[in-house]
Scaffold this active site. Structure first.
Site, short mmCIF file in Angstrom:
data_model
loop_
_atom_site.label_atom_id
_atom_site.label_comp_id
_atom_site.label_asym_id
_atom_site.label_seq_id
_atom_site.Cartn_x
_atom_site.Cartn_y
_atom_site.Cartn_z
N HIS A 169 0.55 -0.90 -0.01
CA HIS A 169 0.35 -0.20 -0.25
C HIS A 169 0.34 1.31 -0.49
O HIS A 169 0.66 2.16 0.60
CB HIS A 169 -1.18 -0.32 1.61
CG HIS A 169 -1.60 -1.26 1.18
ND1 HIS A 169 -2.77 -1.10 1.80
CD2 HIS A 169 -1.98 -1.97 0.33
CE1 HIS A 169 -3.99 -2.43 1.48
NE2 HIS A 169 -3.36 -2.90 0.26
N GLU A 264 -13.21 1.51 -4.29
CA GLU A 264 -14.58 2.35 -4.17
C GLU A 264 -13.97 3.71 -5.23
O GLU A 264 -12.72 4.03 -5.44
CB GLU A 264 -14.86 3.53 -2.77
CG GLU A 264 -14.55 3.41 -1.75
CD GLU A 264 -14.45 3.81 -0.54
OE1 GLU A 264 -14.97 2.55 0.68
OE2 GLU A 264 -14.02 5.18 -0.48
N TYR A 285 -10.13 -9.82 4.72
CA TYR A 285 -9.84 -10.75 3.83
C TYR A 285 -10.35 -12.36 4.46
O TYR A 285 -10.80 -13.18 3.75
CB TYR A 285 -8.94 -10.72 3.40
CG TYR A 285 -7.73 -9.97 2.42
CD1 TYR A 285 -8.70 -9.30 1.42
CD2 TYR A 285 -6.88 -8.99 2.70
CE1 TYR A 285 -8.52 -8.25 0.70
CE2 TYR A 285 -6.43 -7.51 2.33
CZ TYR A 285 -7.34 -7.82 0.76
OH TYR A 285 -7.37 -6.46 0.38
#
Length: 393
Positions: A169, A264, A285
């Protein structure tokens, strides 16, 4: 804990979302209700287009971004730490790059041109920067040599803080503005509990920042002068934004990876909080709720649109061209799971239709619309490539 949907419950949710048939996809992971009927599973569009796929460069190692130059050539980043120039049928590896941390999701990431590139030859690179104790997303400014073979005047103009020892990330898209500023998307580094700090304003994790082309803080940033807030911050509460683009009116749109569900699309505005990980339309997850398992809270923005199950979005551009019929103004999104080019039609700031086209080339990591109306994409594979898409026939 939010219960998982049965097949029949999933069908009911899909049928009631818009009272129209959505794109074919799997059952949602949750029974979360959208905040508005058009927030998910928009009506399926059928453009009737068959994509003609032309390989431009093949055999690339996990290409992450493509940027089209005014002369018709292209810059391509490869995540292991290489920048390449495609021009006139030849590929040149460019020297002079900063060192990158190429582990996990890290490496050389985005590339963008300065608005005055034709005169300045200035480009911007984002990458996972190796540091003592870990790494972090950084942005460098450089000058591309006239022969395209090297970078000069390399300056690091932004370093995400804090340093973190992880490999996930990093974000990170760079979106140059006509006013000379840059939007940069930054991940929240994924791990629990570090991801929760996407709500903390004293650092850059899970934020979108706005800086000048030299890395300075614009005086009109929304949090300038506020104690305990990093002045570069433009918006907060983001998970891992790997797609960002300006529409024809200059409005910024971002698309972020959700966890299990909850990718999103957001229309990002100055000073707004987009909720992660307090609110989400996905689950962890392992199927457990994200924090309290809520999808709305006062002071936090709702996504314009979300996907459940996910499409793994990365790279986006608004279509302006004549080749693809009535696609003008539509948002094109790269999808990696399942692989597709996703087309969203927007009206009044809402998604009114979705189409998925599979060129059969693998995981689409980045998307750029060329001046001639063709669509250029890179595929994030062990042997990825740069491809040019146009309508067949």
């Amino acid at each position: 804990m939010k219960r998982l949907l049965s097949t029949s419950a999933a069908a009911i949710l899909a049928a009631t979302a818009l009272q129209a048939e959505p794109v074919a996809q799997g059952a949602p992971n949750t029974d979360y209700q959208p905040a508005s009927p058009d927030q998910t599973r928009a009506e399926a569009m059928q453009s009737g287009v068959t994509l003609k796929v032309e390989p431009v460069v093949e055999g690339l190692a996990h290409p992450w971004a493509v940027e089209l130059l005014p002369d018709g050539s292209a810059l391509i980043t490869e995540r292991p730490g290489r920048l390449k120039l495609y021009k006139d049928g030849a590929v040149t590896e460019i020297s002079g790059l900063p060192e990158v941390s190429a582990d996990g999701q890290g490496g050389l990431l985005d590339v963008a041109l300065a608005p005055d590139f034709e005169s300045s030859r200035t480009i911007f690179l984002s990458y996972a920067e190796p540091r003592e104790g870990g790494n972090g997303t950084a942005v460098a400014r450089a000058t591309l040599a006239e022969d395209g073979a090297s970078l000069g005047d390399v300056q690091v103009i932004f370093q995400q803080q804090p340093t973190y020892d992880g490999d996930k990330h990093f974000g990170s898209r760079i979106v140059p503005n006509d006013d000379g500023t840059l939007f940069v998307t930054l991940g929240e580094r994924s791990d629990v509990p570090i991801r929760d700090t996407a709500q903390e304003m004293s650092h850059h994790l899970g934020k979108l920042v706005r800086i000048s082309a030299n890395g300075e803080v614009p005086a009109d940033n929304p949090f300038v002068g506020q104690d305990g807030v990093m002045p570069e911050i433009y918006a907060s509460g983001l998970r891992n934004v790997q797609a960002a683009a300006l529409d024809a009116d200059g409005a910024l749109w971002t698309i972020e990876h959700g966890p299990k569900g909850g990718d999103e699309l957001n229309h990002v505005e100055a000073g707004k909080n987009y909720g992660w990980p307090v609110i989400s339309y996905g689950v962890n997850y392992d199927g457990s709720p994200v924090n309290e398992g809520i999808t709305a809270q006062d002071g936090m923005e709702q996504p314009v649109y979300y996907w459940d199950p996910v499409i793994a979005p990365s790279g986006a551009d608004f279509y302006e061209g004549e080749l693809f019929g009535d696609w003008q103004g539509d948002l094109l999104v790269g999808a990696m799971r399942p692989p597709a080019l996703v087309r969203l039609h927007l009206e009044g700031g809402r998604v009114t239709g979705e189409e998925r086209l599979d060129p059969g080339i693998g995981r689409i990591r980045d998307v750029k619309v060329a001046s001639d109306g063709t669509i250029w994409v890179v595929t994030d594979e062990d042997r990825g490539g740069l491809y040019r898409l146009s309508p067949e026939g």
